[in-house]
Design a protein around this motif. Structure first.
Motif, PDB file in Angstrom:
ATOM      1  N   PRO A 126      24.487  81.740  29.643  1.00  0.00           N
ATOM      2  CA  PRO A 126      24.432  83.106  29.090  1.00  0.00           C
ATOM      3  C   PRO A 126      23.104  83.361  28.384  1.00  0.00           C
ATOM      4  N   SER A 127      22.642  84.588  28.471  1.00  0.00           N
ATOM      5  CA  SER A 127      21.434  84.961  27.751  1.00  0.00           C
ATOM      6  C   SER A 127      21.777  85.244  26.282  1.00  0.00           C
ATOM      7  N   GLY A 128      20.766  85.329  25.466  1.00  0.00           N
ATOM      8  CA  GLY A 128      20.999  85.612  24.053  1.00  0.00           C
ATOM      9  C   GLY A 128      20.976  84.352  23.211  1.00  0.00           C
ATOM     10  N   ASN A 129      21.281  84.527  21.927  1.00  0.00           N
ATOM     11  CA  ASN A 129      21.169  83.454  20.950  1.00  0.00           C
ATOM     12  C   ASN A 129      22.534  83.104  20.368  1.00  0.00           C
ATOM     13  N   VAL A 130      22.704  81.826  20.045  1.00  0.00           N
ATOM     14  CA  VAL A 130      23.919  81.384  19.353  1.00  0.00           C
ATOM     15  C   VAL A 130      23.860  81.818  17.898  1.00  0.00           C
ATOM     16  N   PHE A 131      22.728  81.537  17.237  1.00  0.00           N
ATOM     17  CA  PHE A 131      22.481  82.049  15.897  1.00  0.00           C
ATOM     18  C   PHE A 131      20.977  82.064  15.652  1.00  0.00           C
ATOM     19  N   GLY A 134      15.938  83.371  10.534  1.00  0.00           N
ATOM     20  CA  GLY A 134      14.692  84.116  10.445  1.00  0.00           C
ATOM     21  C   GLY A 134      14.220  84.474  11.848  1.00  0.00           C
ATOM     22  N   ASN A 135      13.012  84.033  12.155  1.00  0.00           N
ATOM     23  CA  ASN A 135      12.463  84.267  13.497  1.00  0.00           C
ATOM     24  C   ASN A 135      12.838  83.157  14.476  1.00  0.00           C
ATOM     25  N   ALA A 136      13.458  82.085  13.987  1.00  0.00           N
ATOM     26  CA  ALA A 136      13.881  80.982  14.849  1.00  0.00           C
ATOM     27  C   ALA A 136      15.265  81.283  15.415  1.00  0.00           C
ATOM     28  N   ALA A 137      15.457  80.987  16.700  1.00  0.00           N
ATOM     29  CA  ALA A 137      16.733  81.293  17.358  1.00  0.00           C
ATOM     30  C   ALA A 137      17.170  80.108  18.208  1.00  0.00           C
ATOM     31  N   LEU A 138      18.439  79.732  18.053  1.00  0.00           N
ATOM     32  CA  LEU A 138      19.039  78.729  18.928  1.00  0.00           C
ATOM     33  C   LEU A 138      19.648  79.462  20.107  1.00  0.00           C
ATOM     34  N   ARG A 139      19.056  79.310  21.277  1.00  0.00           N
ATOM     35  CA  ARG A 139      19.489  80.050  22.455  1.00  0.00           C
ATOM     36  C   ARG A 139      20.691  79.378  23.105  1.00  0.00           C
TER      37      ARG A 139
END
Length: 296
Positions: A126-131, A134-139
């Motif tokens: 799936p696209s998008g982020n888990v959480f 700030g500007n850091a994202a766990l995809r």
């Protein structure tokens, strides 16, 4: 801090993909004590097969991946039977030359068939982020890759430890001559190793190019193979779980160590080679590999 966390997530994502390809290298090494230099190109061809079935034929993505794994497994089994088995498995020089030749030939064939135009590979996760932090994202991509490599390593461990063919494979990897004496069919067993390695390599390539920030083209796996070899050597060339530790470590070196040192980002590949040299110099068996014992 946000930049560090972002690089940590990138290191985990890259390291997990390197670990998947390293698992394929470990399977070949366990069977033949040989690094298959064409492993990355087998994986690249498998990724193109998956692309054709999914993007051009409309087959669901994960079904296309499984079919691609099966096709490359059959192809690798055929290569082992026709090009590898006629040679003495204890004489590595002809086998190394053959795998280098396969590397060049497969890359050229892929260039002729698909050209060198980058292609957008369909997404596996799936696209998008888990959480986000700030500007850091766990995809979701990072989570999916991590789960995939852990499930693959667990499946290979069960295959080798709980099945009859796995027992034969471990016997051949432990002592080829003794395996022949007790009735193990060495040729088909090595062929099984080549097939499994090609299938796992295809999975690794498909996962690698499924990242939205990457594109599929015939040279995509050359850099990955160097990182994967370094990962396998660091973890231990005969250790499946060591390959995962090595892959994550190499991913972290690339994403965290290099940016925080005077080393230019373009030298990330050189950093992996340095790690490989240090491992071979100070601990040739790797972190979790089995040390070779010489009897005199």
């Amino acid at each position: 801090m946000e930049l560090f966390v972002a690089r940590l997530f990138d290191g985990l994502s890259n390291g997990a993909t390197y670990a998947l390809v390293a698992l394929a290298l470990v399977m070949i090494f366990k069977a033949t004590t040989l690094i298959n230099f064409a492993q990355g190109e087998f994986a690249m061809i498998g990724a193109f097969v998956v692309f054709v079935m999914a993007a051009e034929r409309g087959i669901p993505m994960w079904i296309a991946v499984v079919l691609g794994m099966l096709i490359t497994a059959v192809a690798a089994a055929g290569v082992e039977r026709t090009l590898i088995r006629p040679f003495d498995p204890s004489d590595h020089l002809p086998l190394v030359i053959i795998t280098l030749g396969l590397f060049l030939a497969i890359n050229a064939v892929a260039g002729i068939i698909w050209r060198f135009d980058p292609r957008r590979f369909p997404e596996l996760f799936p696209s998008g982020n888990v959480f986000t932090f700030g500007n850091a994202a766990l995809r979701w991509y990072t989570v999916g890759v991590t789960i995939t490599v852990l499930v693959t390593a667990a499946a290979l461990t069960l295959l080798l430890n709980k099945t009859k063919v796995g027992l034969a494979f471990r016997a051949v990897s432990s002592n080829l001559q003794s395996s022949e004496l007790v009735g193990v069919r060495v040729g088909p067993t090595l062929q099984f190793g080549w097939a499994i390695a090609a299938a796992v390599g295809t999975l690794g390539a498909a996962v690698f190019v499924a990242d939205p920030f990457r594109q599929l083209e015939p040279t995509i796996m050359i850099r990955v193979l160097i990182f994967a070899v370094s990962a396998a050597a660091l973890g231990g060339l005969d250790s499946l779980w060591g390959a995962i530790v090595g892959g994550i470590a190499i991913g972290m070196v690339q994403s965290i160590l290099v940016p925080y040192t005077p080393i230019p980002n373009e030298m990330g590949l050189a950093a992996a080679v340095v790690v490989l040299m240090l491992v071979l110099l100070f601990k040739p068996s790797g972190l979790f590999g089995t040390p070779q014992v010489e009897r005199v």
